[in-house]
Design a protein around this motif. Structure first.
Motif, PDB file in Angstrom:
ATOM      1  N   TYR A   1       0.999  -1.331  -0.161  1.00 32.79           N
ATOM      2  CA  TYR A   1       0.183   0.216  -0.047  1.00 32.79           C
ATOM      3  C   TYR A   1       0.926   1.109   0.068  1.00 32.79           C
ATOM      4  O   TYR A   1       1.860   1.314   0.477  1.00 32.79           O
ATOM      5  N   ASP A   2       0.309   2.163  -0.611  1.00 32.98           N
ATOM      6  CA  ASP A   2       0.910   3.602  -0.657  1.00 32.98           C
ATOM      7  C   ASP A   2       2.170   4.112  -1.185  1.00 32.98           C
ATOM      8  O   ASP A   2       3.050   3.317  -1.256  1.00 32.98           O
ATOM      9  N   LEU A   3       1.965   5.254  -1.860  1.00 36.06           N
ATOM     10  CA  LEU A   3       2.973   5.572  -2.692  1.00 36.06           C
ATOM     11  C   LEU A   3       4.146   6.375  -1.970  1.00 36.06           C
ATOM     12  O   LEU A   3       4.676   7.701  -2.311  1.00 36.06           O
ATOM     13  N   LEU A   4       4.759   5.875  -0.848  1.00 34.92           N
ATOM     14  CA  LEU A   4       5.685   6.336  -0.103  1.00 34.92           C
ATOM     15  C   LEU A   4       7.012   6.443  -1.385  1.00 34.92           C
ATOM     16  O   LEU A   4       7.198   5.446  -2.053  1.00 34.92           O
ATOM     17  N   PRO A   5       7.812   7.296  -0.926  1.00 31.49           N
ATOM     18  CA  PRO A   5       9.124   7.130  -1.893  1.00 31.49           C
ATOM     19  C   PRO A   5       9.878   6.283  -1.837  1.00 31.49           C
ATOM     20  O   PRO A   5      10.397   5.557  -2.812  1.00 31.49           O
ATOM     21  N   GLN A   6      10.007   5.478  -0.546  1.00 32.58           N
ATOM     22  CA  GLN A   6      10.830   3.866  -0.644  1.00 32.58           C
ATOM     23  C   GLN A   6       9.970   2.922  -1.348  1.00 32.58           C
ATOM     24  O   GLN A   6      10.702   2.210  -1.998  1.00 32.58           O
ATOM     25  N   ASN A   7       8.732   3.124  -1.330  1.00 31.74           N
ATOM     26  CA  ASN A   7       7.822   1.997  -2.008  1.00 31.74           C
ATOM     27  C   ASN A   7       7.782   2.262  -3.690  1.00 31.74           C
ATOM     28  O   ASN A   7       7.921   1.421  -4.261  1.00 31.74           O
TER      29      ASN A   7
END
Length: 355
Positions: free
Chosen positions: A286-292
């Motif tokens: 889930y989610d568009l964190l920079p790490q993801n």
């Protein structure tokens, strides 16, 4: 074609003053019952609708809202809803709305209780919060209901105490969707790991719903005998323990082909697989964190389900304003879309102004 009816129009037709119409509309002052009935009938016939926007712009009243949110410096996921809240305050501040943010450590129950008490002590006109600690938030719900303070929930849905509204995704359906994605990408029998990272599952209802949705996809499609679903609660605070736990899972489950991460920490699984040179395992998170996004672009993460945390913060404040300022009925639930993000389309989801 809709015609805007003015108070002056009603007064002319009823042969009374505009002041009388105003008193009838707001049910104040002494108005003769026959006159009142006549005015109300004309209001109904002419389909009069108050101009709440003009009224709010002309009002001197200030609405003090409280946003109870996890501290983004502890968990970067919460920067997006914070940004959404601040955008809503900027867009809607002209209607006399101010937002005071109360933050807490998302991994510390005592921190949450203290921040929630501070919210109560501030006696706000409305509250927006993410109730990530289920047991601890319930007494505050009771308190706010007794005080007639409307509260809107985001990220985690708890319907038991009749909040004004919930903003976010349908957690169960997002897990069901993840199951469908896994099945399409993995037609042969194999094992699937459901990874709950940095959460106390017994106190995190939304994560349990995600897991149940995933399991039910395979159950409802008569696939349970072909896919072995296991789960693990992993903690990142001790890197060695985190790695050892994953080592044991992979050693004991040689046919493990997919990891479903129920939080925004899919990148930690991707990093582990990279370090261990494991290339046959797909990851859905889930989610568009920079790490993801980093691991999405590398192909280590197959899919990210975008929960639109910025939109959750924005629409949460918007619901309170609709209720308090414009006196409108708001939907008890506002589900946001289940967006499937891949490395080919993620650029369409990173616009700063996108809600």
């Amino acid at each position: 074609m809709k015609v805007n009816v003015r108070i002056k129009d009603i007064a002319l037709k009823a042969n009374v003053s505009t002041g009388t119409v105003d008193r009838v509309l707001h049910d104040r002052g002494n108005v003769n019952e026959k006159v009142k009935e006549k005015v109300l009938k004309i209001i109904s016939e002419m389909k009069y609708e108050p101009n709440f926007i003009a009224r709010a712009l002309g009002s001197n009243k200030t609405y003090h809202l409280a946003a109870l949110i996890p501290n983004h410096t502890v968990d970067s996921y919460w920067l997006a809803p914070k940004s959404g809240i601040e955008k809503a305050e900027k867009d809607l501040g002209k209607f006399g709305m101010q937002v005071h943010q109360f933050t807490f450590d998302p991994f510390n129950v005592k921190s949450f209780i203290e921040a929630a008490q501070n919210v109560s002590d501030s006696n706000p006109d409305g509250i927006l919060l993410s109730p990530i600690f289920y047991r601890e938030v319930l007494p505050f719900f009771e308190q706010w209901k007794k005080q007639n303070i409307p509260f809107v929930l985001f990220n985690t849905q708890i319907a038991d105490f009749d909040p004004l509204s919930y903003i976010g995704q349908d957690s169960y359906q997002s897990g069901f969707l993840a199951g469908k994605l896994i099945h399409y990408g993995m037609q042969q029998p194999a094992s699937i790991l459901v990874a709950h990272i940095d959460e106390e599952i017994s106190n995190a209802a939304h994560l349990l719903k995600k897991e149940q949705g995933l399991r039910n996809y395979f159950l409802h499609n008569n696939l349970s005998d072909r896919y072995n679903i296991i789960k693990a609660e992993l903690k990142r605070e001790d890197a060695a323990t985190f790695k050892a736990s994953l080592n044991q899972i992979f050693a004991n489950t040689p046919d493990l082909k997919t990891v479903f991460v129920t939080t925004s920490k899919a990148h930690d699984i991707a990093k582990y697989l990279e370090q261990q040179n494991i290339q046959h395992v797909n990851i859905i998170g889930y989610d568009l964190l920079p790490q993801n996004v980093h691991y999405l672009n590398k192909g280590s993460i197959s899919f990210l389900i975008n929960q639109n945390p910025k939109g959750q913060g924005y629409w949460g404040i918007n619901q309170l304003v609709e209720h308090l300022v414009f006196k409108k009925e708001v939907a008890a639930v506002k589900f946001l879309p289940l967006d499937i993000v891949t490395k080919e389309n993620f650029n369409y989801y990173v616009d700063e102004d996108n809600i």
